[in-house]
Write a protein that holds these residues in place. Structure first.
Motif, PDB file in Angstrom:
ATOM      1  N   LEU A  32       0.831  -1.210   0.000  1.00 60.19           N
ATOM      2  CA  LEU A  32       0.000   0.000   0.000  1.00 60.19           C
ATOM      3  C   LEU A  32       0.862   1.256   0.000  1.00 60.19           C
ATOM      4  O   LEU A  32       0.605   2.197  -0.761  1.00 60.19           O
ATOM      5  CB  LEU A  32      -0.923  -0.009   1.228  1.00 60.19           C
ATOM      6  CG  LEU A  32      -1.805   1.229   1.416  1.00 60.19           C
ATOM      7  CD1 LEU A  32      -2.803   1.370   0.270  1.00 60.19           C
ATOM      8  CD2 LEU A  32      -2.547   1.161   2.746  1.00 60.19           C
ATOM      9  N   PHE A  33       1.904   1.266   0.824  1.00 63.53           N
ATOM     10  CA  PHE A  33       2.773   2.441   0.917  1.00 63.53           C
ATOM     11  C   PHE A  33       3.529   2.672  -0.390  1.00 63.53           C
ATOM     12  O   PHE A  33       3.668   3.810  -0.844  1.00 63.53           O
ATOM     13  CB  PHE A  33       3.758   2.279   2.078  1.00 63.53           C
ATOM     14  CG  PHE A  33       4.466   3.540   2.442  1.00 63.53           C
ATOM     15  CD1 PHE A  33       3.802   4.568   3.083  1.00 63.53           C
ATOM     16  CD2 PHE A  33       5.805   3.716   2.121  1.00 63.53           C
ATOM     17  CE1 PHE A  33       4.458   5.747   3.414  1.00 63.53           C
ATOM     18  CE2 PHE A  33       6.471   4.885   2.440  1.00 63.53           C
ATOM     19  CZ  PHE A  33       5.787   5.911   3.092  1.00 63.53           C
ATOM     20  N   ALA A  88       4.382   5.979  -4.975  1.00 63.79           N
ATOM     21  CA  ALA A  88       4.612   6.092  -6.419  1.00 63.79           C
ATOM     22  C   ALA A  88       3.561   6.985  -7.066  1.00 63.79           C
ATOM     23  O   ALA A  88       3.881   7.810  -7.937  1.00 63.79           O
ATOM     24  CB  ALA A  88       4.596   4.708  -7.057  1.00 63.79           C
ATOM     25  N   PHE A  89       2.300   6.854  -6.641  1.00 66.28           N
ATOM     26  CA  PHE A  89       1.227   7.689  -7.185  1.00 66.28           C
ATOM     27  C   PHE A  89       1.452   9.158  -6.848  1.00 66.28           C
ATOM     28  O   PHE A  89       1.312  10.040  -7.707  1.00 66.28           O
ATOM     29  CB  PHE A  89      -0.118   7.226  -6.641  1.00 66.28           C
ATOM     30  CG  PHE A  89      -1.279   8.063  -7.102  1.00 66.28           C
ATOM     31  CD1 PHE A  89      -1.769   7.967  -8.393  1.00 66.28           C
ATOM     32  CD2 PHE A  89      -1.874   8.978  -6.232  1.00 66.28           C
ATOM     33  CE1 PHE A  89      -2.831   8.743  -8.817  1.00 66.28           C
ATOM     34  CE2 PHE A  89      -2.938   9.764  -6.649  1.00 66.28           C
ATOM     35  CZ  PHE A  89      -3.417   9.642  -7.946  1.00 66.28           C
ATOM     36  N   ARG A 149       5.165  15.125 -10.051  1.00 62.74           N
ATOM     37  CA  ARG A 149       5.999  15.362 -11.229  1.00 62.74           C
ATOM     38  C   ARG A 149       5.222  16.041 -12.352  1.00 62.74           C
ATOM     39  O   ARG A 149       5.739  16.955 -13.006  1.00 62.74           O
ATOM     40  CB  ARG A 149       6.586  14.031 -11.720  1.00 62.74           C
ATOM     41  CG  ARG A 149       7.525  14.191 -12.893  1.00 62.74           C
ATOM     42  CD  ARG A 149       8.154  12.877 -13.271  1.00 62.74           C
ATOM     43  NE  ARG A 149       8.954  12.352 -12.182  1.00 62.74           N
ATOM     44  CZ  ARG A 149       9.396  11.095 -12.106  1.00 62.74           C
ATOM     45  NH1 ARG A 149       9.083  10.241 -13.069  1.00 62.74           N
ATOM     46  NH2 ARG A 149      10.122  10.690 -11.100  1.00 62.74           N
ATOM     47  N   TYR A 150       3.976  15.598 -12.585  1.00 59.22           N
ATOM     48  CA  TYR A 150       3.219  16.126 -13.722  1.00 59.22           C
ATOM     49  C   TYR A 150       2.390  17.355 -13.385  1.00 59.22           C
ATOM     50  O   TYR A 150       2.070  18.146 -14.266  1.00 59.22           O
ATOM     51  CB  TYR A 150       2.322  15.030 -14.307  1.00 59.22           C
ATOM     52  CG  TYR A 150       3.114  14.020 -15.098  1.00 59.22           C
ATOM     53  CD1 TYR A 150       3.543  14.290 -16.392  1.00 59.22           C
ATOM     54  CD2 TYR A 150       3.467  12.796 -14.535  1.00 59.22           C
ATOM     55  CE1 TYR A 150       4.278  13.379 -17.111  1.00 59.22           C
ATOM     56  CE2 TYR A 150       4.218  11.872 -15.246  1.00 59.22           C
ATOM     57  CZ  TYR A 150       4.617  12.167 -16.534  1.00 59.22           C
ATOM     58  OH  TYR A 150       5.366  11.257 -17.247  1.00 59.22           O
ATOM     59  N   VAL A 151       2.045  17.529 -12.126  1.00 56.05           N
ATOM     60  CA  VAL A 151       1.240  18.692 -11.740  1.00 56.05           C
ATOM     61  C   VAL A 151       2.135  19.837 -11.284  1.00 56.05           C
ATOM     62  O   VAL A 151       1.965  20.992 -11.696  1.00 56.05           O
ATOM     63  CB  VAL A 151       0.225  18.318 -10.634  1.00 56.05           C
ATOM     64  CG1 VAL A 151      -0.510  19.560 -10.133  1.00 56.05           C
ATOM     65  CG2 VAL A 151      -0.767  17.291 -11.151  1.00 56.05           C
ATOM     66  N   SER A 179       9.567  16.307  -8.339  1.00 54.31           N
ATOM     67  CA  SER A 179       9.269  15.047  -7.664  1.00 54.31           C
ATOM     68  C   SER A 179       9.950  15.017  -6.307  1.00 54.31           C
ATOM     69  O   SER A 179      10.870  15.782  -6.034  1.00 54.31           O
ATOM     70  CB  SER A 179       9.729  13.870  -8.514  1.00 54.31           C
ATOM     71  OG  SER A 179      11.119  13.955  -8.745  1.00 54.31           O
ATOM     72  N   PHE A 180       9.485  14.117  -5.458  1.00 57.55           N
ATOM     73  CA  PHE A 180      10.081  13.959  -4.135  1.00 57.55           C
ATOM     74  C   PHE A 180      11.449  13.297  -4.285  1.00 57.55           C
ATOM     75  O   PHE A 180      11.583  12.275  -4.944  1.00 57.55           O
ATOM     76  CB  PHE A 180       9.184  13.114  -3.237  1.00 57.55           C
ATOM     77  CG  PHE A 180       7.790  13.661  -3.093  1.00 57.55           C
ATOM     78  CD1 PHE A 180       7.577  14.923  -2.558  1.00 57.55           C
ATOM     79  CD2 PHE A 180       6.694  12.918  -3.501  1.00 57.55           C
ATOM     80  CE1 PHE A 180       6.296  15.425  -2.420  1.00 57.55           C
ATOM     81  CE2 PHE A 180       5.412  13.410  -3.367  1.00 57.55           C
ATOM     82  CZ  PHE A 180       5.208  14.671  -2.831  1.00 57.55           C
TER      83      PHE A 180
END
Length: 198
Positions: free
Chosen positions: A19-20, A25-26, A32-34, A38-39
Motif C-alpha cells: 500500500l505504501f 509512487a502515485f 511530477r506532472y502537476v 518530484s520527491f
C-alpha cells in the motif's frame, strides 16, 4: 500459535508495504506532472521497500507452497519419492536462505560500522538493509515448518483460503444450531438438501 503470529506479521508487512509503495509512487507521479517536481526520497524508499516486500513475500510463498519447486515437484511424486523430493527442495531452500541471511546481516553491519546514510533521507542505510536478513529468517522458519509437516505425512499447504472457507462453514453451522426455529427449517421438505436432490 507461532504460525498464527508469523502469518499475521507477514500479511501485515506485505499489505502495508504494498500500500505504501503504491501511494508513494502515485504521489510522486502527481507531483511530477502537476507541480513539475518530484520527491527526492522516493527512489531510495521504493527500492528498499521493494526489497522488504520481496523477502517477506518469499517467506509467505514458502508457507503457501507457491514456489514452482513445491507446486511442480511435490505434486508429481508419491510415497517415499515424495519425501525425498520435499527433503531435497527444503534443504536447498534452507541453504539459500541461510546464505542470504548471513550475507544480508554482514552487509547491514558493515553499513552501520561505516556510518553510511541514505542520500535523501539521511537515515542509516544499514537499518533499511536489515530487511534482507529479516526476510531470510522468516524464510528459514517457514522452510523448516514445511519440511517437518510434510515429512511427517501432513499437508503443509492447506492455504489460508481453505482455512477461511472451513471457518466460515463452521460459523454457519454454529449459527444455524443456535438460531430459534433453525431445526424446523432444516427438517422442512423445502430444505437446501432436498432442493439439491431434486
Amino acid at each position: 500459535m507461532l504460525d498464527a503470529i508469523l502469518r499475521r506479521v507477514e500479511n501485515t508487512i506485505i499489505a502495508a508495504t504494498f500500500l505504501f509503495i503504491t501511494l508513494l509512487a502515485f504521489a510522486n507521479v502527481v507531483a511530477r506532472y502537476v507541480f513539475h517536481s518530484s520527491f527526492s526520497f522516493t527512489g531510495e524508499l521504493l527500492v528498499n521497500l521493494a526489497a522488504l516486500l520481496t523477502m517477506v513475500g518469499a517467506a509467505a510463498a514458502t508457507r503457501l507452497g507457491t514456489h514452482p519447486s513445491f507446486s511442480l515437484l511435490r505434486d508429481s511424486t508419491r510415497g517415499w519419492l515424495h519425501k525425498v523430493v520435499i527433503a531435497l527442495v527444503c534443504l536447498i531452500m534452507l541453504t539459500f536462505f541461510l546464505i542470504f541471511m548471513w550475507m544480508g546481516w554482514d552487509m547491514a553491519m558493515r553499513q552501520f560500522a561505516s556510518g553510511r546514510l541514505t542520500p535523501a533521507l539521511q537515515i542509516p542505510q544499514g537499518l533499511l538493509s536489515l530487511a534482507l536478513p529479516f526476510g531470510a529468517l522468516l524464510g528459514i522458519i517457514r522452510t523448516i515448518q514445511v519440511a517437518v509437516i510434510e515429512l511427517r505425512g501432513g499437508d503443509a499447504f492447506v492455504g489460508e483460503e481453505s482455512e477461511a472457507l472451513a471457518a466460515a462453514a463452521a460459523q454457519t453451522d454454529g449459527d444455524s444450531e443456535t438460531r430459534p426455529g433453525a431445526a424446523a427449517v432444516n427438517s422442512s421438505p423445502v430444505s437446501r438438501g432436498n432442493l439439491d436432490n431434486d
